[in-house]
Enzyme design. Sequence first.
Site: not given
Ligand code: AMP
Length: 212
Positions: A11, A86, A125, A158, A169
């Site tokens: 993404k 999400r 990653r 990360r 996740r």
């Molecule tokens: P990402 O970088 O999109 O993988 O997001 C990393 C982490 O941020 C996720 O595992 C969640 O803990 C949090 N997060 C990101 N976007 C959201 C969202 N829309 N709603 C809730 N938690 C989020």
Amino acid sequence: MVFLGPPGAGKGTQAQQLAGRWRIPQISTGDMLREAARSGSPLGRQVAATLEAGQLVSDEIAVTLVEERLNREDARGGFILDGFPRTVGQAAALDGLLARHGREPLNVMAIEVPREELIARLGGRRSCPRDGSSYHLGNHPPRVAGRCDLCGGELMVRNDDRPETVEKRLQIYQQQTEPLIAYYQRKGLLHRVDGLGAPLQVVERIIRSVEG
Ligand code: AMP
């Protein structure tokens, strides 16, 4: 445009490419939350703990972040949401927000990648904490080892890409986010995109899918 897909689907990489081509902002709630976590404020520390556990922050926090960001001038001509919505609650909040502002319907890209590939991608990653760019040691290495192509910053693993957290996740994705595929399909907004292959191949598939 909204990007839907499990962690590791690409993404962020796809959103960054397309935002550059179309000159519209990439809005990544994950990047915004990581930045908040680094700030060290009391709310930031709470967010950091949630991220590290692989859990989602509350809909209220996520929706507030996105609402503020969408109100900024540069999002007027379009935007790419990466990692939001999400949950069904967030999707409903986004519908309300767009309707209130009389905005055009979304294009929703569901990026499909098999589970074994997701795990391999997240394991290799490396990410840039400064600008959120992602690389992969095997199939998308940075030009200079350990350094971001865009800003030269040091690349890191990360916290939530550790194997125990990855499992959590993926589970949360399945339970809370996957139902959005049916949600957007019912609204006639869904495009399904094969996320396997080189990043640029996937970008081309997405462009073909929206531009017809
Ligand atoms: P990402 O970088 O999109 O993988 O997001 C990393 C982490 O941020 C996720 O595992 C969640 O803990 C949090 N997060 C990101 N976007 C959201 C969202 N829309 N709603 C809730 N938690 C989020």
